[in-house]
Design an enzyme around this catalytic site. Structure first.
Site, PDB file in Angstrom:
ATOM      1  N   CYS A  26       0.805  -1.326   0.097  1.00 23.97           N
ATOM      2  CA  CYS A  26       0.000   0.052  -0.036  1.00 23.97           C
ATOM      3  C   CYS A  26       0.935   1.210   0.092  1.00 23.97           C
ATOM      4  CB  CYS A  26      -1.078  -0.151   1.320  1.00 23.97           C
ATOM      5  SG  CYS A  26      -1.708   1.385   1.393  1.00 23.97           S
ATOM      6  N   GLU A  32     -12.619  15.229  27.332  1.00 24.64           N
ATOM      7  CA  GLU A  32     -12.723  14.381  26.398  1.00 24.64           C
ATOM      8  C   GLU A  32     -13.405  13.122  26.684  1.00 24.64           C
ATOM      9  OE1 GLU A  32     -11.259  13.173  23.367  1.00 24.64           O
ATOM     10  OE2 GLU A  32     -12.115  11.241  23.985  1.00 24.64           O
ATOM     11  N   ASP A  87     -11.905  20.899  18.544  1.00 21.36           N
ATOM     12  CA  ASP A  87     -11.193  19.867  17.522  1.00 21.36           C
ATOM     13  C   ASP A  87     -12.283  18.741  17.525  1.00 21.36           C
ATOM     14  OD1 ASP A  87      -9.743  18.468  15.746  1.00 21.36           O
ATOM     15  OD2 ASP A  87      -8.001  17.906  17.121  1.00 21.36           O
ATOM     16  N   CYS A 131     -12.227  18.403  10.698  1.00 22.80           N
ATOM     17  CA  CYS A 131     -11.918  17.355   9.740  1.00 22.80           C
ATOM     18  C   CYS A 131     -13.080  17.192   8.836  1.00 22.80           C
ATOM     19  CB  CYS A 131     -11.702  16.063  10.359  1.00 22.80           C
ATOM     20  SG  CYS A 131     -12.593  15.606  11.558  1.00 22.80           S
TER      21      CYS A 131
HETATM   22  N1  SAH Z   1      -7.697  17.118  19.912  1.00 20.97           N
HETATM   23  C1  SAH Z   1      -7.262  15.657  19.759  1.00 20.97           C
HETATM   24  C2  SAH Z   1      -8.262  14.841  19.407  1.00 20.97           C
HETATM   25  C3  SAH Z   1      -9.416  15.293  18.225  1.00 20.97           C
HETATM   26  S1  SAH Z   1     -10.288  14.106  17.552  1.00 20.97           S
HETATM   27  C4  SAH Z   1      -6.140  15.541  18.684  1.00 20.97           C
HETATM   28  O1  SAH Z   1      -5.672  16.371  17.765  1.00 20.97           O
HETATM   29  O2  SAH Z   1      -5.328  14.351  18.739  1.00 20.97           O
HETATM   30  C5  SAH Z   1     -11.901  14.225  18.436  1.00 20.97           C
HETATM   31  C6  SAH Z   1     -11.965  13.738  19.773  1.00 20.97           C
HETATM   32  O3  SAH Z   1     -13.097  14.095  20.493  1.00 20.97           O
HETATM   33  C7  SAH Z   1     -11.750  12.420  19.934  1.00 20.97           C
HETATM   34  O4  SAH Z   1     -10.727  12.064  20.946  1.00 20.97           O
HETATM   35  C8  SAH Z   1     -13.122  11.857  20.505  1.00 20.97           C
HETATM   36  O5  SAH Z   1     -12.947  10.817  21.350  1.00 20.97           O
HETATM   37  C9  SAH Z   1     -13.607  13.013  21.189  1.00 20.97           C
HETATM   38  N2  SAH Z   1     -15.211  12.956  21.353  1.00 20.97           N
HETATM   39  C10 SAH Z   1     -16.048  13.060  20.362  1.00 20.97           C
HETATM   40  N3  SAH Z   1     -17.164  13.333  20.957  1.00 20.97           N
HETATM   41  C11 SAH Z   1     -16.812  13.883  22.056  1.00 20.97           C
HETATM   42  C12 SAH Z   1     -18.040  14.499  23.207  1.00 20.97           C
HETATM   43  N4  SAH Z   1     -19.300  14.530  22.673  1.00 20.97           N
HETATM   44  N5  SAH Z   1     -17.360  14.828  24.144  1.00 20.97           N
HETATM   45  C13 SAH Z   1     -16.088  14.882  24.361  1.00 20.97           C
HETATM   46  N6  SAH Z   1     -15.434  14.176  23.781  1.00 20.97           N
HETATM   47  C14 SAH Z   1     -15.487  13.733  22.410  1.00 20.97           C
END
Ligand code: SAH
Length: 468
Positions: free
Chosen positions: A164, A345, A396, A423
């Site tokens: 890949c 989180e 994020d 994203c």
């Molecule tokens: N900022 C981090 C993760 C981003 S991804 C980085 O850059 O690595 C988005 C994150 O949000 C994931 O870890 C997911 O588990 C968390 N997430 C998704 N929905 C959520 C919610 N309702 N409350 C809290 N966290 C959440």
């Protein structure tokens, strides 16, 4: 219009999935044409019709786009992995950049002459072997042999892939070793239709900084037979494997992983570094898949944040703490430390990792909370556990974006600045629209290509509190 009808279509735009969009002559309905590029005229054969749109396959390219290239991967069109291998990387980058801008203008309602600065997308110099995470499903071929690879496009049948172009070569080596082991020991592959069979998939995560890998084998059972032999076999064939888990997933259907992880060998976490900050990552925690571009993504966040020292920072959807801890660590090293970092989180283990990662980087003023972001934020606010004022809020979220309530609560801490990492440009645009209504103006948008040859694009947006 009906199935199998044939039309000449002019393609004007492209979707995130790499399908060209045009309109049916006379009828006006939108038609999604698989693999066609903007600027092309094609002969399209309708394969699906609904009252709002149609889907077509391309019978012939009548006028070819100068951006079309011969794919350099023999699995193109079969494997569901990359949707843009038929388009030059430069053109593909421009498409993503335009897509982000279109979403913000169209969905966000920011007019073409808004004051937002749209910065040129940050691509990769060498967009190959960039992924640090792969999930390989297992299956059985017609002759009854166990096989592994990737899902065929739009299906759950597995095609074997030798090489890949976007994965780390360590991942393929581990996959081949696990498949060989399964064959030698007559282990069965899980069958999603019958619910029978043992091995579901293999997840491999590699560390750029340590040249190590974590392997997680998801099984439809309580134990992996011949565990000791498995570890010896795998570590002999792939000495760079530093950590092995099994994931217990006895659910029916095709859920990727279950809740229970059993540690079989080596370290319990994989260590990697972003912007000189160390992270230990558990198998179930989110971690960006493209380390080289993550450095660039977080550098953009750092530039937009423009920290001077003594700030209170709130990192919402913080995962294992990556963004906030990179900012805190870089500020500390530059001699202007921040005042506090609060991360939220909902994956408990990710919060445990975040706390550990703070210690790993000698950051003592960070606190992390687990739970749904909106709920935790309201609870903290009710308890008076938040600072009176935050200088920076980082958002994020996952692809579905933030809900209004969360945004309301986030701005109740009265931040000067919000840096939104997204994203999904469509939900980002929707959220920017609402943030503007509640007093925050976006001023800079920076797309970053985290996923070369795939459709998704990441963007960082800097928003500032509107001065009345
Ligand atoms: N900022 C981090 C993760 C981003 S991804 C980085 O850059 O690595 C988005 C994150 O949000 C994931 O870890 C997911 O588990 C968390 N997430 C998704 N929905 C959520 C919610 N309702 N409350 C809290 N966290 C959440």
């Amino acid at each position: 219009m009906q199935k199998n009808d044939i039309f000449e279509i002019n393609i004007t735009v492209i979707t995130e999935d790499g399908d060209g969009i045009g309109r049916i002559p006379g009828d006006g309905r939108v038609v999604f044409c698989k693999g066609a590029l903007p600027g092309e005229k094609i002969e399209a054969q309708i394969i699906k019709v609904t009252k709002d749109y149609a889907v077509a396959k391309v019978n012939e390219i009548i006028e070819k786009s100068p951006d079309r290239i011969t794919p350099d991967c023999s699995y193109t069109g079969k494997c569901g992995g990359c949707s843009f291998r038929h388009c030059s990387y430069e053109a593909h980058l421009k498409t993503k950049q335009q897509y982000v801008r279109d979403c913000i203008e169209r969905i966000g309602g920011f007019s073409e002459n808004s004051k937002i600065e749209f910065l040129p997308i940050i691509g990769m110099e060498n967009p190959y072997n960039y992924r640090n995470k792969a999930i390989f499903p297992f299956s059985t071929d017609r002759d009854g042999n166990i096989i592994s690879g990737f899902y065929r496009k739009n299906s759950h049948s597995v095609i074997e892939i030798d090489n890949c172009k976007i994965e780390n070569p360590m991942a393929s080596q581990i996959r081949l070793a696990v498949t060989e082991f399964a064959t030698t020991y007559n282990l069965t592959a899980y069958n999603e239709e019958t619910g029978k069979g043992l091995i579901r998939n293999l997840m491999v995560r590699t560390s750029r900084s340590q040249s190590e890998a974590m392997a997680v084998l998801a099984i439809n059972g309580n134990t992996l037979p011949h565990t000791n032999e498995f570890i010896s076999f795998l570590t002999e064939k792939c000495p760079f494997v530093s950590s092995v888990f099994v994931n217990i997933n006895k659910t029916s259907g095709n859920k990727v992983s279950g809740d229970k992880y059993i540690h079989l060998y080596g370290k319990e976490k994989l260590r990697d570094a972003i912007l000189d900050t160390w992270f230990d990552i558990s198998p179930m925690s989110f971690y960006q898949v493209n380390p080289e571009q993550t450095d660039r993504l977080y550098s953009v966040v750092k530039d937009f944040a423009n920290l001077r020292g003594n700030e209170n920072i709130l990192d919402i959807y913080c995962g294992i703490g990556t963004i906030g801890l990179c900012l805190a660590n870089n500020a500390q090293k530059s001699g202007n430390p921040i005042k506090s970092l609060t991360g939220i989180e909902y994956i408990r283990q990710a919060v445990v990792d975040a706390e550990h990662n703070a210690t790993l980087n000698d950051i003592t003023n960070a606190k992390f909370y687990d739970g749904d972001a909106g709920k935790v934020l309201s609870d903290l606010s009710e308890k008076g556990a938040l600072a009176d004022k935050y200088d920076l809020v980082i958002l994020d979220p996952p692809r579905k974006g933030c809900d209004k309530k969360l945004l309301d609560t986030a701005i109740s801490v009265n931040p000067e600045k919000i840096v939104y990492v997204s994203c999904n440009a469509a939900t980002l645009a929707r959220d920017l629209k609402y943030l503007r209504e509640i007093g925050y103006e976006p001023n800079k948008v920076q797309p970053v290509d985290m996923f070369p040859f795939a459709g998704h694009v990441e963007s960082v947006v800097c928003l500032e509190k509107r001065k009345c």
